[in-house]
Motif scaffolding. Structure first.
Motif, mmCIF file in Angstrom:
data_model
loop_
_atom_site.group_PDB
_atom_site.id
_atom_site.type_symbol
_atom_site.label_atom_id
_atom_site.label_comp_id
_atom_site.label_asym_id
_atom_site.label_seq_id
_atom_site.Cartn_x
_atom_site.Cartn_y
_atom_site.Cartn_z
ATOM 1 N N ASN A 196 34.519 11.689 48.754
ATOM 2 C CA ASN A 196 33.643 12.412 49.319
ATOM 3 C C ASN A 196 33.972 13.628 50.323
ATOM 4 N N ASN A 197 35.446 13.582 50.606
ATOM 5 C CA ASN A 197 35.943 14.768 51.593
ATOM 6 C C ASN A 197 36.713 15.680 50.937
ATOM 7 N N ILE A 198 37.202 15.455 49.398
ATOM 8 C CA ILE A 198 38.411 16.364 48.822
ATOM 9 C C ILE A 198 37.709 17.052 47.826
ATOM 10 N N PRO A 199 37.704 18.374 47.851
ATOM 11 C CA PRO A 199 36.884 18.878 46.636
ATOM 12 C C PRO A 199 38.049 18.556 45.230
ATOM 13 N N PRO A 200 37.095 18.590 44.046
ATOM 14 C CA PRO A 200 37.847 18.465 42.950
ATOM 15 C C PRO A 200 38.896 19.528 42.630
ATOM 16 N N SER A 239 41.796 20.244 44.098
ATOM 17 C CA SER A 239 42.184 21.044 45.491
ATOM 18 C C SER A 239 43.545 20.809 46.001
ATOM 19 N N SER A 298 41.378 13.885 39.720
ATOM 20 C CA SER A 298 40.448 14.642 39.641
ATOM 21 C C SER A 298 40.478 15.577 40.849
ATOM 22 N N ARG A 299 41.259 15.267 41.843
ATOM 23 C CA ARG A 299 41.393 15.975 43.303
ATOM 24 C C ARG A 299 42.437 16.717 43.258
ATOM 25 N N ARG A 331 45.181 19.713 41.663
ATOM 26 C CA ARG A 331 44.962 20.890 40.713
ATOM 27 C C ARG A 331 45.967 20.364 39.486
#
Ligand SMILES: C[S@@+](CC[C@H](N)C(=O)[O-])C[C@H]1O[C@@H](n2cnc3c(N)ncnc32)[C@H](O)[C@@H]1O
Length: 175
Positions: free
Chosen positions: A67-71, A73, A106-107, A109
């Motif tokens: 919910n809080n970490i963009p893919p 990143s 997925s989170r 890089r």
């Protein structure tokens, strides 16, 4: 990112030594959060060093990742001595499983890595198969700085050998 940072000493040490990087800590244990925050503002260390590169979540790690970490990143994550839940009937409570490894992948890089450590030999095997099934590649780099956490020192004192791995996220993310 450090997941399950306990009292936060390792995270604080990393943040102080790399002020050019931003750090995120996730911990469900409120006393651990409080200890880290006290140390972050303590006159003895952090305030004088102006540590402003740490952010903290007091929530379940999987829900924060989703919910809080963009893919794509995160540069990297540490998961040091997640609760081993020794009894077989409690293994389902273990944090690291194929689904969790997929969410973490997925989170990160491409080329980002996760360092995991445990003193439980069967959890080590589960960690390895979880990360490999999520598309990570195992890297044999020597890891010497993760054996000083509170839990690591306790395990070493009780003569339990430590297993430490680094897994690297490939360019092709299965998710
Ligand atoms: C065995 S302790 C290890 C603490 C520290 N990493 C060390 O090596 O001393 C495991 C930590 O993970 C935290 N934890 C357990 N489940 C978690 C979850 N779902 N999300 C975030 N933290 C979690 C616990 O509160 C505990 O502080």
């Amino acid at each position: 990112m450090e997941i399950g940072f306990g009292s936060g000493a390792f995270l604080l040490e990393k943040a102080v030594s790399a002020p050019q990087h931003d750090f995120i800590g996730i911990e469900i244990y409120v006393t651990g959060i409080a200890k880290l925050l006290v140390n972050l503002i303590s006159k003895d260390n952090a305030a004088e060093l102006s540590v402003t590169n740490v952010r903290v979540f007091n929530k379940d790690a999987k829900s924060v990742l989703i919910n809080n970490i963009p893919p794509g990143s995160l540069d990297g994550a540490y998961i040091l001595f997640p609760d081993p839940w020794h009894k077989k009937r409690h293994h389902k409570r273990r944090l690291i499983n194929p689904e969790f490894a997929g969410v973490l992948s997925s989170r990160l890089r491409a080329g980002g890595s996760v360092v995991v450590a445990t003193d439980s030999q069967d959890y080590a095997a589960e960690m390895e198969s979880s990360f490999i099934s999520a598309g990570f590649v195992s890297d044999s780099e020597e890891l010497s700085d993760v054996d000083r956490t509170t839990y690591a020192l306790k395990a070493l004192k009780e003569e339990r050998p430590l297993k430490v791995y680094r897994f690297v996220r490939g360019k092709c993310n299965p998710d």
